[in-house]
Design a protein around this motif. Structure first.
Motif, PDB file in Angstrom:
ATOM      1  N   ALA A 121       0.819  -1.213   0.000  1.00  0.00           N
ATOM      2  CA  ALA A 121       0.000   0.000   0.000  1.00  0.00           C
ATOM      3  C   ALA A 121       0.851   1.259   0.000  1.00  0.00           C
ATOM      4  CB  ALA A 121      -0.934  -0.011   1.207  1.00  0.00           C
ATOM      5  N   GLY A 122       2.046   1.177   0.564  1.00  0.00           N
ATOM      6  CA  GLY A 122       2.925   2.342   0.619  1.00  0.00           C
ATOM      7  C   GLY A 122       3.330   2.872  -0.746  1.00  0.00           C
ATOM      8  N   TYR A 123       3.286   2.011  -1.762  1.00  0.00           N
ATOM      9  CA  TYR A 123       3.656   2.461  -3.107  1.00  0.00           C
ATOM     10  C   TYR A 123       2.679   3.482  -3.668  1.00  0.00           C
ATOM     11  CZ  TYR A 123       7.561  -0.719  -3.942  1.00  0.00           C
ATOM     12  OH  TYR A 123       8.790  -1.341  -3.898  1.00  0.00           O
ATOM     13  N   ALA A 124       1.466   3.547  -3.140  1.00  0.00           N
ATOM     14  CA  ALA A 124       0.484   4.503  -3.654  1.00  0.00           C
ATOM     15  C   ALA A 124       0.948   5.945  -3.478  1.00  0.00           C
ATOM     16  CB  ALA A 124      -0.856   4.293  -2.959  1.00  0.00           C
ATOM     17  N   ALA A 125       1.719   6.203  -2.444  1.00  0.00           N
ATOM     18  CA  ALA A 125       2.160   7.575  -2.170  1.00  0.00           C
ATOM     19  C   ALA A 125       3.148   8.088  -3.201  1.00  0.00           C
ATOM     20  CB  ALA A 125       2.769   7.656  -0.769  1.00  0.00           C
ATOM     21  N   ASP A 146      -7.502   6.718 -13.853  1.00  0.00           N
ATOM     22  CA  ASP A 146      -8.944   7.006 -13.862  1.00  0.00           C
ATOM     23  C   ASP A 146      -9.740   5.752 -13.503  1.00  0.00           C
ATOM     24  OD1 ASP A 146      -8.361   9.590 -14.626  1.00  0.00           O
ATOM     25  OD2 ASP A 146      -8.784   9.264 -16.754  1.00  0.00           O
ATOM     26  N   TRP A 147      -9.284   4.592 -13.973  1.00  0.00           N
ATOM     27  CA  TRP A 147      -9.945   3.338 -13.601  1.00  0.00           C
ATOM     28  C   TRP A 147      -9.880   3.129 -12.094  1.00  0.00           C
ATOM     29  CZ3 TRP A 147      -7.344  -0.713 -11.215  1.00  0.00           C
ATOM     30  CH2 TRP A 147      -8.135  -1.850 -10.967  1.00  0.00           C
ATOM     31  N   ALA A 148      -8.717   3.369 -11.499  1.00  0.00           N
ATOM     32  CA  ALA A 148      -8.570   3.181 -10.047  1.00  0.00           C
ATOM     33  C   ALA A 148      -9.488   4.126  -9.281  1.00  0.00           C
ATOM     34  CB  ALA A 148      -7.116   3.389  -9.626  1.00  0.00           C
ATOM     35  N   ALA A 149      -9.655   5.332  -9.802  1.00  0.00           N
ATOM     36  CA  ALA A 149     -10.554   6.288  -9.148  1.00  0.00           C
ATOM     37  C   ALA A 149     -11.989   5.774  -9.169  1.00  0.00           C
ATOM     38  CB  ALA A 149     -10.458   7.647  -9.836  1.00  0.00           C
ATOM     39  N   ARG A 150     -12.400   5.199 -10.302  1.00  0.00           N
ATOM     40  CA  ARG A 150     -13.765   4.660 -10.394  1.00  0.00           C
ATOM     41  C   ARG A 150     -13.914   3.388  -9.566  1.00  0.00           C
ATOM     42  NH1 ARG A 150     -12.552   5.556 -15.842  1.00  0.00           N
ATOM     43  NH2 ARG A 150     -12.340   3.302 -16.176  1.00  0.00           N
ATOM     44  N   ARG A 151     -12.924   2.539  -9.640  1.00  0.00           N
ATOM     45  CA  ARG A 151     -13.028   1.216  -9.011  1.00  0.00           C
ATOM     46  C   ARG A 151     -12.945   1.288  -7.496  1.00  0.00           C
ATOM     47  NH1 ARG A 151     -13.726  -2.504  -6.511  1.00  0.00           N
ATOM     48  NH2 ARG A 151     -13.102  -4.702  -6.795  1.00  0.00           N
ATOM     49  N   TYR A 152     -12.057   2.114  -6.980  1.00  0.00           N
ATOM     50  CA  TYR A 152     -11.806   2.137  -5.542  1.00  0.00           C
ATOM     51  C   TYR A 152     -12.185   3.449  -4.865  1.00  0.00           C
ATOM     52  CZ  TYR A 152      -8.919  -1.841  -6.912  1.00  0.00           C
ATOM     53  OH  TYR A 152      -8.470  -3.036  -7.450  1.00  0.00           O
ATOM     54  N   GLY A 153     -12.632   4.436  -5.654  1.00  0.00           N
ATOM     55  CA  GLY A 153     -12.867   5.754  -5.076  1.00  0.00           C
ATOM     56  C   GLY A 153     -11.569   6.397  -4.630  1.00  0.00           C
ATOM     57  N   ALA A 154     -10.483   6.104  -5.368  1.00  0.00           N
ATOM     58  CA  ALA A 154      -9.144   6.574  -4.987  1.00  0.00           C
ATOM     59  C   ALA A 154      -8.579   7.437  -6.106  1.00  0.00           C
ATOM     60  CB  ALA A 154      -8.224   5.391  -4.714  1.00  0.00           C
ATOM     61  N   THR A 155      -8.743   8.735  -5.991  1.00  0.00           N
ATOM     62  CA  THR A 155      -8.248   9.662  -7.007  1.00  0.00           C
ATOM     63  C   THR A 155      -6.857  10.154  -6.616  1.00  0.00           C
ATOM     64  OG1 THR A 155     -10.495  10.387  -7.527  1.00  0.00           O
ATOM     65  CG2 THR A 155      -8.690  11.818  -8.236  1.00  0.00           C
ATOM     66  N   LEU A 156      -5.846   9.649  -7.320  1.00  0.00           N
ATOM     67  CA  LEU A 156      -4.473  10.076  -7.070  1.00  0.00           C
ATOM     68  C   LEU A 156      -4.130  11.250  -7.981  1.00  0.00           C
ATOM     69  CD1 LEU A 156      -2.669   6.611  -6.799  1.00  0.00           C
ATOM     70  CD2 LEU A 156      -3.442   8.096  -4.935  1.00  0.00           C
ATOM     71  N   ILE A 157      -3.256  12.107  -7.505  1.00  0.00           N
ATOM     72  CA  ILE A 157      -2.894  13.329  -8.219  1.00  0.00           C
ATOM     73  C   ILE A 157      -1.632  13.090  -9.029  1.00  0.00           C
ATOM     74  CG2 ILE A 157      -2.194  15.734  -7.943  1.00  0.00           C
ATOM     75  CD1 ILE A 157      -3.734  15.689  -5.253  1.00  0.00           C
ATOM     76  N   ALA A 158      -1.671  13.474 -10.298  1.00  0.00           N
ATOM     77  CA  ALA A 158      -0.483  13.397 -11.156  1.00  0.00           C
ATOM     78  C   ALA A 158       0.272  14.704 -11.083  1.00  0.00           C
ATOM     79  CB  ALA A 158      -0.897  13.107 -12.595  1.00  0.00           C
ATOM     80  N   VAL A 159       1.605  14.605 -10.958  1.00  0.00           N
ATOM     81  CA  VAL A 159       2.445  15.797 -10.846  1.00  0.00           C
ATOM     82  C   VAL A 159       3.610  15.689 -11.820  1.00  0.00           C
ATOM     83  CG1 VAL A 159       1.866  16.156  -8.427  1.00  0.00           C
ATOM     84  CG2 VAL A 159       3.848  14.756  -9.016  1.00  0.00           C
ATOM     85  N   GLY A 189       7.632  15.770 -12.417  1.00  0.00           N
ATOM     86  CA  GLY A 189       8.850  15.553 -11.653  1.00  0.00           C
ATOM     87  C   GLY A 189       8.758  14.334 -10.759  1.00  0.00           C
ATOM     88  N   VAL A 190       9.856  14.059 -10.061  1.00  0.00           N
ATOM     89  CA  VAL A 190       9.950  12.851  -9.237  1.00  0.00           C
ATOM     90  C   VAL A 190       9.749  13.123  -7.754  1.00  0.00           C
ATOM     91  CG1 VAL A 190      11.462  11.702 -10.884  1.00  0.00           C
ATOM     92  CG2 VAL A 190      12.472  13.103  -9.069  1.00  0.00           C
ATOM     93  N   ALA A 191       9.614  14.396  -7.363  1.00  0.00           N
ATOM     94  CA  ALA A 191       9.405  14.703  -5.955  1.00  0.00           C
ATOM     95  C   ALA A 191       8.054  14.151  -5.506  1.00  0.00           C
ATOM     96  CB  ALA A 191       9.450  16.214  -5.734  1.00  0.00           C
ATOM     97  N   PRO A 192       7.987  13.565  -4.304  1.00  0.00           N
ATOM     98  CA  PRO A 192       6.719  13.005  -3.832  1.00  0.00           C
ATOM     99  C   PRO A 192       5.613  14.045  -3.791  1.00  0.00           C
ATOM    100  CG  PRO A 192       8.546  12.305  -2.437  1.00  0.00           C
ATOM    101  CD  PRO A 192       9.083  13.365  -3.347  1.00  0.00           C
ATOM    102  N   ALA A 193       4.414  13.625  -4.191  1.00  0.00           N
ATOM    103  CA  ALA A 193       3.239  14.494  -4.122  1.00  0.00           C
ATOM    104  C   ALA A 193       2.451  14.154  -2.866  1.00  0.00           C
ATOM    105  CB  ALA A 193       2.378  14.303  -5.355  1.00  0.00           C
TER     106      ALA A 193
END
Length: 232
Positions: free
Chosen positions: A86-90, A117-130, A132-136
């Motif tokens: 689960a930590g990889y999601a960050a 977008d599929w993950a947002a629909r499937r799990y209700g988990a909207t991750l933000i795209a940024v 660069g490689v700095a953590p968001a």
């Protein structure tokens, strides 16, 4: 280790399907019987042992290793595996887009965003795209939703998901493969996108090619492991 057996075969065991070498039950490194939840997985593991030559080469027996991981390392206490996966999601690969060139950023968006977008629909988990490689700073609700999805999995699916996630650098890719939303070819193309771009422009070198081949082998093996868990 020298091969000491002649034949590997599936052996029905209580709770699943085992593997026998010349009639003797195959055990994990922790001496637990190798017990697969599907006959298809047990047959594939037996196939790995049958395919060995005069010397046993454990490094290439990916399915055997994943099954042992599920039984020995994850089964007794899944919490560590759940936390690691689960930590990889960050810092998910799919969330980090190139600042340039524009064509690379465009390809990343075209390839990666539909899976996010599929993950947002499937799990209700909207991750933000940024860029660069700095953590968001990803939304806590999204991270919690993905963690819940991971925590709901059994030990074998956790082992397969761990293999895909670590190899690709993306939990979202791992879940998409787990749920058969994408196939292995699409998953590998997404995981290898950045390096494929660099190779097309600057060429390849033997060390990079060897490393990439190892990563691809691990990813494909974990994807096959997940496929075999769906088979009967």
């Amino acid at each position: 280790m020298k091969r000491w057996y002649k034949q590997a075969a599936v052996a029905p065991l209580a709770g699943g399907f085992g593997v026998a070498l010349d009639g003797k039950t195959l055990n994990t490194p922790m001496r637990a019987p190798v017990l697969a939840p599907t006959q298809a997985l047990a047959q594939a593991i037996a196939g790995e042992w049958d395919a060995q030559g005069d010397t046993i080469a454990p490094a290439g027996m990916h399915l055997t290793r994943l099954a042992a991981t599920a039984l020995d390392r994850i089964g007794p206490d899944p919490s560590n595996a759940v936390a690691e996966i689960a930590g990889y999601a960050a810092t998910d690969l799919l969330c980090h887009r190139a600042e340039g060139p524009d064509e690379l950023a465009r390809r990343q968006s075209q390839t990666w965003q539909p899976i996010l977008d599929w993950a947002a629909r499937r799990y209700g988990a909207t991750l933000i795209a940024v860029q660069g490689v700095a953590p968001a700073a990803q939304p806590e609700a999204a991270l919690a939703a993905l963690r819940s999805a991971v925590a709901a999995l059994d030990r074998f699916r956790l082992a397969g998901l761990h293999g895909v996630t670590v190899s690709s650098g993306s939990l979202v890719l791992g879940l998409a493969l787990l749920e058969a939303h994408i196939d292995i070819e699409r998953a590998w193309a997404a995981a290898d996108l950045d390096e494929a771009w660099q190779r097309a422009r600057w060429g390849d070198d033997p060390l990079a090619a060897k490393r990439r081949a190892g990563v691809e082998a691990e990813l494909r093996a974990a994807a096959r492991f997940l496929d075999l868990l769906r088979a009967r």
